[in-house]
Design an enzyme around this catalytic site. Structure first.
Site, PDB file in Angstrom:
ATOM      1  N   ILE A  17      -2.925   7.935  -0.356  1.00 29.84           N
ATOM      2  CA  ILE A  17      -4.013   8.912  -0.480  1.00 29.84           C
ATOM      3  C   ILE A  17      -4.838   8.998   0.805  1.00 29.84           C
ATOM      4  CG2 ILE A  17      -5.868   7.418  -1.364  1.00 29.84           C
ATOM      5  CD1 ILE A  17      -6.266   9.479  -3.624  1.00 29.84           C
TER       6      ILE A  17
ATOM      7  N   ASN B  41       0.335  -6.090   3.057  1.00 29.16           N
ATOM      8  CA  ASN B  41      -0.870  -6.893   3.254  1.00 29.16           C
ATOM      9  C   ASN B  41      -1.036  -7.853   2.073  1.00 29.16           C
ATOM     10  OD1 ASN B  41      -1.563  -5.478   5.646  1.00 29.16           O
ATOM     11  ND2 ASN B  41      -2.398  -3.804   4.416  1.00 29.16           N
TER      12      ASN B  41
ATOM     13  N   GLY C  56      -6.012  -8.021   4.437  1.00 25.71           N
ATOM     14  CA  GLY C  56      -6.501  -6.648   4.291  1.00 25.71           C
ATOM     15  C   GLY C  56      -5.996  -5.948   3.050  1.00 25.71           C
ATOM     16  N   GLN C  57      -5.545  -6.733   2.059  1.00 24.23           N
ATOM     17  CA  GLN C  57      -5.050  -6.117   0.822  1.00 24.23           C
ATOM     18  C   GLN C  57      -6.221  -5.629  -0.018  1.00 24.23           C
ATOM     19  OE1 GLN C  57      -2.678  -8.688  -1.706  1.00 24.23           O
ATOM     20  NE2 GLN C  57      -1.926  -6.982  -2.941  1.00 24.23           N
TER      21      GLN C  57
ATOM     22  N   HIS D 187       2.798  -3.840  -2.738  1.00 26.71           N
ATOM     23  CA  HIS D 187       3.229  -2.553  -2.188  1.00 26.71           C
ATOM     24  C   HIS D 187       3.638  -2.732  -0.740  1.00 26.71           C
ATOM     25  CE1 HIS D 187      -1.170  -2.951  -1.846  1.00 26.71           C
ATOM     26  NE2 HIS D 187      -1.085  -2.308  -0.694  1.00 26.71           N
TER      27      HIS D 187
HETATM   28  P1  AMP Z   1      -3.711  -2.251   0.979  1.00 30.54           P
HETATM   29  O1  AMP Z   1      -5.036  -2.098   1.669  1.00 30.54           O
HETATM   30  O2  AMP Z   1      -2.629  -2.835   1.816  1.00 30.54           O
HETATM   31  O3  AMP Z   1      -3.873  -2.973  -0.342  1.00 30.54           O
HETATM   32  O4  AMP Z   1      -3.212  -0.776   0.666  1.00 30.54           O
HETATM   33  C1  AMP Z   1      -3.657  -0.031  -0.423  1.00 30.54           C
HETATM   34  C2  AMP Z   1      -3.358   1.394  -0.089  1.00 30.54           C
HETATM   35  O5  AMP Z   1      -3.411   2.136  -1.296  1.00 30.54           O
HETATM   36  C3  AMP Z   1      -4.358   2.040   0.875  1.00 30.54           C
HETATM   37  O6  AMP Z   1      -3.663   2.517   2.026  1.00 30.54           O
HETATM   38  C4  AMP Z   1      -4.966   3.172   0.067  1.00 30.54           C
HETATM   39  O7  AMP Z   1      -5.217   4.335   0.828  1.00 30.54           O
HETATM   40  C5  AMP Z   1      -3.907   3.402  -0.994  1.00 30.54           C
HETATM   41  N1  AMP Z   1      -4.393   3.962  -2.269  1.00 30.54           N
HETATM   42  C6  AMP Z   1      -5.427   3.514  -3.013  1.00 30.54           C
HETATM   43  N2  AMP Z   1      -5.549   4.263  -4.133  1.00 30.54           N
HETATM   44  C7  AMP Z   1      -4.551   5.180  -4.096  1.00 30.54           C
HETATM   45  C8  AMP Z   1      -4.139   6.233  -4.957  1.00 30.54           C
HETATM   46  N3  AMP Z   1      -4.782   6.486  -6.101  1.00 30.54           N
HETATM   47  N4  AMP Z   1      -3.075   6.987  -4.591  1.00 30.54           N
HETATM   48  C9  AMP Z   1      -2.414   6.734  -3.426  1.00 30.54           C
HETATM   49  N5  AMP Z   1      -2.749   5.747  -2.585  1.00 30.54           N
HETATM   50  C10 AMP Z   1      -3.800   4.983  -2.894  1.00 30.54           C
END
Ligand code: AMP
Ligand code: ZN
Length: 114
Positions: free
Chosen positions: A31, A87, A93-94, A100
């Site tokens: 997103i 992450n 930075g998770q 994922h």
């Molecule tokens: P991390 O910071 O490695 O845990 O990555 C989480 C990722 O999820 C970030 O890049 C966010 O932009 C993404 N994210 C969070 N909520 C959503 C959502 N509803 N749809 C798509 N991506 C998302």
């Protein structure tokens, strides 16, 4: 219905731009894209992070990585190169505690990461 946002994306409770799915994995657009291509490859089953994987998750982890490379090929990144990132925890930075893999490409990636 759990509180985990990625589990909600898997069950359809939260909309996402899903680009691929199979029995074990879902792939959707991040997103808040950090590159021209920014996909998230996640397991349908809730696993908090790569650190929380067990021996029995070996095949799942392999499947998720192969899905990343399949997505890179689909997005024409295989030749130019791209980055796969996962992450883990606070210092990693998770921000979403559901495993994922980020697939980032379409621009040059700097190293070291910030
Ligand atoms: P991390 O910071 O490695 O845990 O990555 C989480 C990722 O999820 C970030 O890049 C966010 O932009 C993404 N994210 C969070 N909520 C959503 C959502 N509803 N749809 C798509 N991506 C998302
Ligand atoms: Zn989850």
């Amino acid at each position: 219905m759990g509180a985990c946002i990625f589990c909600r994306i898997v069950d359809g409770g939260i909309p996402a731009k899903i680009v691929h799915q199979d029995e074990q994995a879902v792939v959707f657009e991040d997103i808040n894209a950090q590159a021209p291509v920014h996909l998230l490859v996640i397991p349908k089953r809730h696993v908090a992070s790569a650190q929380d994987c067990q021996e029995e998750d070996q095949a799942l982890l392999g499947h998720l990585l192969l899905t990343c490379s399949k997505m890179a090929r689909m997005k024409n990144l295989a030749e130019s190169g791209y980055r796969i990132v996962t992450n883990i925890g606070a210092d990693g930075g998770q921000t979403v505690p559901h495993l994922h893999f980020h697939v980032l490409g379409g621009r040059h990636m700097a190293w070291p990461p910030g």
